[in-house]
Design a protein around this motif. Structure first.
Motif, short mmCIF file in Angstrom:
data_model
loop_
_atom_site.label_atom_id
_atom_site.label_comp_id
_atom_site.label_asym_id
_atom_site.label_seq_id
_atom_site.Cartn_x
_atom_site.Cartn_y
_atom_site.Cartn_z
N LEU A 95 0.83 -1.20 0.00
CA LEU A 95 0.00 0.00 0.00
C LEU A 95 0.87 1.25 0.00
CD1 LEU A 95 -2.84 1.25 0.17
CD2 LEU A 95 -2.51 1.38 2.64
N HIS A 96 0.72 2.05 -1.03
CA HIS A 96 1.37 3.36 -1.06
C HIS A 96 0.62 4.31 -0.12
CE1 HIS A 96 2.96 6.89 -3.77
NE2 HIS A 96 2.94 7.21 -2.49
N GLY A 97 -0.69 4.42 -0.32
CA GLY A 97 -1.43 5.30 0.57
C GLY A 97 -2.89 5.40 0.20
N LEU A 98 -3.66 5.99 1.09
CA LEU A 98 -5.07 6.29 0.90
C LEU A 98 -5.18 7.81 0.79
CD1 LEU A 98 -8.10 5.55 0.88
CD2 LEU A 98 -8.03 5.63 3.39
N TRP A 99 -5.73 8.30 -0.35
CA TRP A 99 -5.67 9.72 -0.66
C TRP A 99 -7.05 10.34 -0.81
CZ3 TRP A 99 -2.01 8.90 -5.45
CH2 TRP A 99 -0.78 8.37 -5.01
#
Length: 248
Positions: A95-99
């Motif tokens: 997971l890179h991120g939640l944006w």
């Protein structure tokens, strides 16, 4: 779901990790083994670049960026603690991120409030999902502060979406059939109800696969990406191979 155990020298030697002491090892629901480094520390808080601060921008929908870890390791451009994922582990999708995303393509909420350094316990808990303390701190600062009061609340929400997403085996796709459309189809097939146009494929230079961005509504339900899905379906894609974890 993550299964956790304390595994000793034989498995650690197989993974190429130091046998000098016990290390925390987890096995994810999709069968991937993750070695949590000993003495893992949070990254320090930092001052965001003034030109990247965008407070007061409405959140219209969300993106969950799912990265191909071998590509980050191949380029070596991401974060100063990349050894955690590139030397000590052999991750696939992470997971890179939640944006939070804004109503227009050009401006999104970013750095909405102060972001103190994360707790070590929180960093360790989510390491196998996002295997970089510096990336975790960045995602909390740049994106988490635009919808959550604490890093724990932010990463818990991200973890719920991450655990609810079946990650396809991209390496099972023959190289001569690997296209942007094949990647979208793989995610859709692995997740009944996920439309192909909810999967935005992102490529690096020379068509190397970088990440898939899954689009969600404000209620965290899959939805068609409002700003397109990236390259056309027929676009050929190259997939960086996983390296072998090596001893420090």
């Amino acid at each position: 779901m993550i299964r956790r155990a304390w595994l000793l020298t034989p498995l650690l030697l197989t993974l190429g990790c130091s046998p000098l002491a016990e290390q925390a090892v987890t096995e994810t629901a999709d069968g991937e083994v993750c070695v949590v480094p000993q003495g893992l520390r949070p990254a320090p808080a930092y001052r965001p670049p003034a030109d990247e601060i965008a407070r007061g921008v409405e959140t219209a929908h969300y993106l969950m960026a799912v990265s191909w870890s071998p590509q980050a390791c191949r380029t070596g451009k991401d974060y100063p603690d990349a050894d955690h994922q590139c030397r000590d582990n052999r991750f696939g999708l992470t997971l890179h991120g939640l944006w939070p995303n804004g109503p227009t393509r050009s401006r999104h909420p970013r750095y909405c409030a102060a972001a103190p350094a994360m707790k070590a316990e929180t960093v360790r808990r989510h390491f196998c999902m996002t295997p970089s303390p510096s990336l975790q701190q960045h995602e909390w600062a740049a994106h988490g502060t635009c919808g959550w009061d604490t890093p724990e609340a932010y990463f818990d929400q991200a973890a719920r979406l991450w655990d609810g997403l079946n990650r396809p085996d991209l390496e099972a796709i023959p190289a001569d059939r690997l296209t942007a459309g094949a990647i979208r189809d793989a995610f859709a097939r692995a997740n009944p109800g996920l439309p192909q146009d909810a999967v935005w494929v992102v490529l690096a230079e020379d068509h190397w696969f970088r990440e898939a961005r899954i689009c969600y509504s404000k209620a965290f339900r899959w939805e068609a990406c409002p700003n397109g899905v990236g390259p056309r379906d027929a676009t050929p894609v190259r997939l960086a191979p996983r390296g072998r974890a090596t001893a420090p």
